[in-house]
Design a protein around this motif. Structure first.
Motif, PDB file in Angstrom:
ATOM      1  N   VAL A   1      43.710  58.253  41.018  1.00 22.84           N
ATOM      2  CA  VAL A   1      44.756  57.619  40.202  1.00 22.84           C
ATOM      3  C   VAL A   1      45.837  57.017  41.088  1.00 22.84           C
ATOM      4  CG1 VAL A   1      46.570  58.035  38.499  1.00 22.84           C
ATOM      5  CG2 VAL A   1      44.321  59.089  38.197  1.00 22.84           C
ATOM      6  N   THR A   2      46.308  57.778  42.058  1.00 21.11           N
ATOM      7  CA  THR A   2      47.397  57.282  42.902  1.00 21.11           C
ATOM      8  C   THR A   2      46.937  56.129  43.796  1.00 21.11           C
ATOM      9  OG1 THR A   2      46.933  59.037  44.524  1.00 21.11           O
ATOM     10  CG2 THR A   2      48.627  59.480  42.885  1.00 21.11           C
ATOM     11  N   GLN A   3      45.687  56.167  44.267  1.00 19.81           N
ATOM     12  CA  GLN A   3      45.179  55.069  45.094  1.00 19.81           C
ATOM     13  C   GLN A   3      45.085  53.775  44.294  1.00 19.81           C
ATOM     14  OE1 GLN A   3      41.877  55.679  47.930  1.00 19.81           O
ATOM     15  NE2 GLN A   3      42.032  57.860  47.488  1.00 19.81           N
ATOM     16  N   ILE A   4      44.598  53.875  43.059  1.00 18.13           N
ATOM     17  CA  ILE A   4      44.492  52.682  42.217  1.00 18.13           C
ATOM     18  C   ILE A   4      45.887  52.171  41.860  1.00 18.13           C
ATOM     19  CG2 ILE A   4      43.808  51.887  39.914  1.00 18.13           C
ATOM     20  CD1 ILE A   4      41.311  53.628  40.184  1.00 18.13           C
ATOM     21  N   HIS A   5      46.800  53.083  41.558  1.00 19.89           N
ATOM     22  CA  HIS A   5      48.179  52.718  41.235  1.00 19.89           C
ATOM     23  C   HIS A   5      48.797  51.926  42.392  1.00 19.89           C
ATOM     24  CE1 HIS A   5      52.514  53.446  40.391  1.00 19.89           C
ATOM     25  NE2 HIS A   5      52.124  53.413  39.130  1.00 19.89           N
ATOM     26  N   GLU A   6      48.560  52.389  43.617  1.00 21.58           N
ATOM     27  CA  GLU A   6      49.098  51.717  44.795  1.00 21.58           C
ATOM     28  C   GLU A   6      48.407  50.383  45.038  1.00 21.58           C
ATOM     29  OE1 GLU A   6      49.488  52.511  49.631  1.00 21.58           O
ATOM     30  OE2 GLU A   6      49.110  54.184  48.259  1.00 21.58           O
ATOM     31  N   ALA A   7      47.081  50.360  44.884  1.00 18.74           N
ATOM     32  CA  ALA A   7      46.327  49.128  45.121  1.00 18.74           C
ATOM     33  C   ALA A   7      46.725  48.020  44.151  1.00 18.74           C
ATOM     34  CB  ALA A   7      44.826  49.399  45.008  1.00 18.74           C
ATOM     35  N   CYS A   8      47.136  48.403  42.954  1.00 19.05           N
ATOM     36  CA  CYS A   8      47.540  47.435  41.932  1.00 19.05           C
ATOM     37  C   CYS A   8      49.030  47.101  42.010  1.00 19.05           C
ATOM     38  CB  CYS A   8      47.216  47.974  40.538  1.00 19.05           C
ATOM     39  SG  CYS A   8      45.462  48.154  40.178  1.00 19.05           S
ATOM     40  N   ASP A   9      49.743  47.791  42.913  1.00 22.17           N
ATOM     41  CA  ASP A   9      51.203  47.629  42.997  1.00 22.17           C
ATOM     42  C   ASP A   9      51.795  47.765  41.595  1.00 22.17           C
ATOM     43  OD1 ASP A   9      53.661  47.228  44.192  1.00 22.17           O
ATOM     44  OD2 ASP A   9      53.544  45.039  44.058  1.00 22.17           O
ATOM     45  N   SER A  10      51.436  48.846  40.923  1.00 21.06           N
ATOM     46  CA  SER A  10      51.685  49.000  39.494  1.00 21.06           C
ATOM     47  C   SER A  10      53.041  49.640  39.196  1.00 21.06           C
ATOM     48  CB  SER A  10      50.575  49.861  38.880  1.00 21.06           C
ATOM     49  OG  SER A  10      50.819  50.081  37.509  1.00 21.06           O
ATOM     50  N   SER A  11      53.561  49.288  38.025  1.00 20.84           N
ATOM     51  CA  SER A  11      54.781  49.915  37.507  1.00 20.84           C
ATOM     52  C   SER A  11      54.457  50.977  36.464  1.00 20.84           C
ATOM     53  CB  SER A  11      55.696  48.849  36.888  1.00 20.84           C
ATOM     54  OG  SER A  11      55.041  48.205  35.793  1.00 20.84           O
TER      55      SER A  11
ATOM     56  N   SER B   1      40.904  43.021  42.985  1.00 28.04           N
ATOM     57  CA  SER B   1      41.051  41.566  43.056  1.00 28.04           C
ATOM     58  C   SER B   1      40.346  40.894  41.885  1.00 28.04           C
ATOM     59  CB  SER B   1      40.484  41.060  44.385  1.00 28.04           C
ATOM     60  OG  SER B   1      40.552  39.652  44.455  1.00 28.04           O
ATOM     61  N   TRP B   2      39.140  41.371  41.556  1.00 28.75           N
ATOM     62  CA  TRP B   2      38.411  40.778  40.429  1.00 28.75           C
ATOM     63  C   TRP B   2      39.133  41.048  39.113  1.00 28.75           C
ATOM     64  CZ3 TRP B   2      36.247  42.274  35.849  1.00 28.75           C
ATOM     65  CH2 TRP B   2      35.410  41.335  35.218  1.00 28.75           C
ATOM     66  N   TYR B   3      39.623  42.256  38.924  1.00 29.34           N
ATOM     67  CA  TYR B   3      40.272  42.586  37.652  1.00 29.34           C
ATOM     68  C   TYR B   3      41.605  41.861  37.476  1.00 29.34           C
ATOM     69  CZ  TYR B   3      36.865  45.916  35.992  1.00 29.34           C
ATOM     70  OH  TYR B   3      35.705  46.475  35.509  1.00 29.34           O
ATOM     71  N   LYS B   4      42.248  41.471  38.562  1.00 31.26           N
ATOM     72  CA  LYS B   4      43.451  40.657  38.424  1.00 31.26           C
ATOM     73  C   LYS B   4      43.110  39.323  37.776  1.00 31.26           C
ATOM     74  CE  LYS B   4      46.225  42.657  42.153  1.00 31.26           C
ATOM     75  NZ  LYS B   4      46.825  42.453  43.501  1.00 31.26           N
ATOM     76  N   LYS B   5      41.951  38.752  38.159  1.00 30.05           N
ATOM     77  CA  LYS B   5      41.490  37.528  37.503  1.00 30.05           C
ATOM     78  C   LYS B   5      41.075  37.818  36.067  1.00 30.05           C
ATOM     79  CE  LYS B   5      39.805  35.617  41.869  1.00 30.05           C
ATOM     80  NZ  LYS B   5      38.600  35.127  42.614  1.00 30.05           N
ATOM     81  N   TYR B   6      40.418  38.953  35.870  1.00 29.02           N
ATOM     82  CA  TYR B   6      39.985  39.359  34.522  1.00 29.02           C
ATOM     83  C   TYR B   6      41.186  39.485  33.592  1.00 29.02           C
ATOM     84  CZ  TYR B   6      38.382  42.818  31.015  1.00 29.02           C
ATOM     85  OH  TYR B   6      38.101  43.503  29.860  1.00 29.02           O
TER      86      TYR B   6
END
Length: 231
Positions: free
Chosen positions: A151-161, A207-212
């Protein structure tokens, strides 16, 4: 349906040079140790796992009875572009990119996650092997990742709020606490090993899901406008 489809194919009379039955890492279920090796007795603990194991047993029966070239593969958790948000990694990525709060258990249970290209290469290696390999054979990475760390790795990779609420949910009573693959058989029999790391695979997937996200959730998305017109 897994068992019915498998038996229908194997009883159809279709001639084949190689038949690969796709089992699942879920057939291992409860085990005392990790990594999971093919010699372990399966202990499936969900209807899905039971159904997949039933199909595996049927394939092994035909393999033994007719000396048929049927191989059994047990892929471990797969992720990558185009995966539906019913799976944990795309669900987390989409929530993180949209700023939706994320609630999980304490997340101490571990899983392994394999980038889709590695899994596909495993299938191809098995299908094209010069020597017939009956299996079952694991395709995985032998790398455990705790869900809380995922969870924390994905949160960081997405630069998420997104607000992370790790520990907000209670654990499932039949949780498998640790899961990862011993892929030494695939390495020795198929000369296969995972080539793309989890981190590199996650970068490609985010990267793909940002386009999605831009295609499916933006206010000016053509798909959204089309849907509104249909309504």
């Amino acid at each position: 349906s897994n068992l019915s489809a498998t038996s229908n194919l194997l009883e159809s009379g279709i001639k084949f040079d190689r038949f690969i039955y796709t089992a699942t890492s879920e057939v291992y279920g409860f085990q005392d140790t990790v990594p999971f090796t093919e010699s372990m007795m399966p202990f499936p603990i969900s209807p899905y796992a039971v159904g997949k194991y039933a199909g595996e047993l049927y394939a092994r029966m035909r393999q033994h009875k007719d000396n048929s070239p049927i191989s059994i593969i047990r892929p471990f958790n797969t992720f990558g572009p185009f995966q539906s948000e019913g799976a944990v990694i795309p669900e987390l990525i989409i929530k993180c990119l949209r700023g939706i709060p994320i609630e999980t258990t304490k997340g101490t249970q571990t899983r392994e996650f394999n980038y889709v290209d590695n899994i596909v290469d495993g299938f191809i290696s098995l299908a094209t092997s010069n020597e017939f390999v009956p299996g079952p054979i694991n395709i995985g990475s032998n790398r455990e990742i705790a869900i809380c760390d995922l969870v924390t790795q994905i949160h960081e990779a997405c630069d998420s709020s997104s607000d992370l609420r790790i520990g907000a949910l209670v654990d499932h009573p039949t949780e498998i606490w640790r899961m990862c693959a011993d892929y030494s058989m695939a390495e020795s029999e198929l000369n296969w090993k995972p080539e793309i790391s989890f981190e590199d695979g996650l970068t490609k997937t985010v990267s793909w899901y940002k386009k999605y996200i831009n295609v499916f959730f933006s206010d000016d998305s053509n798909l959204l406008l089309l849907n509104e017109k249909n309504l």
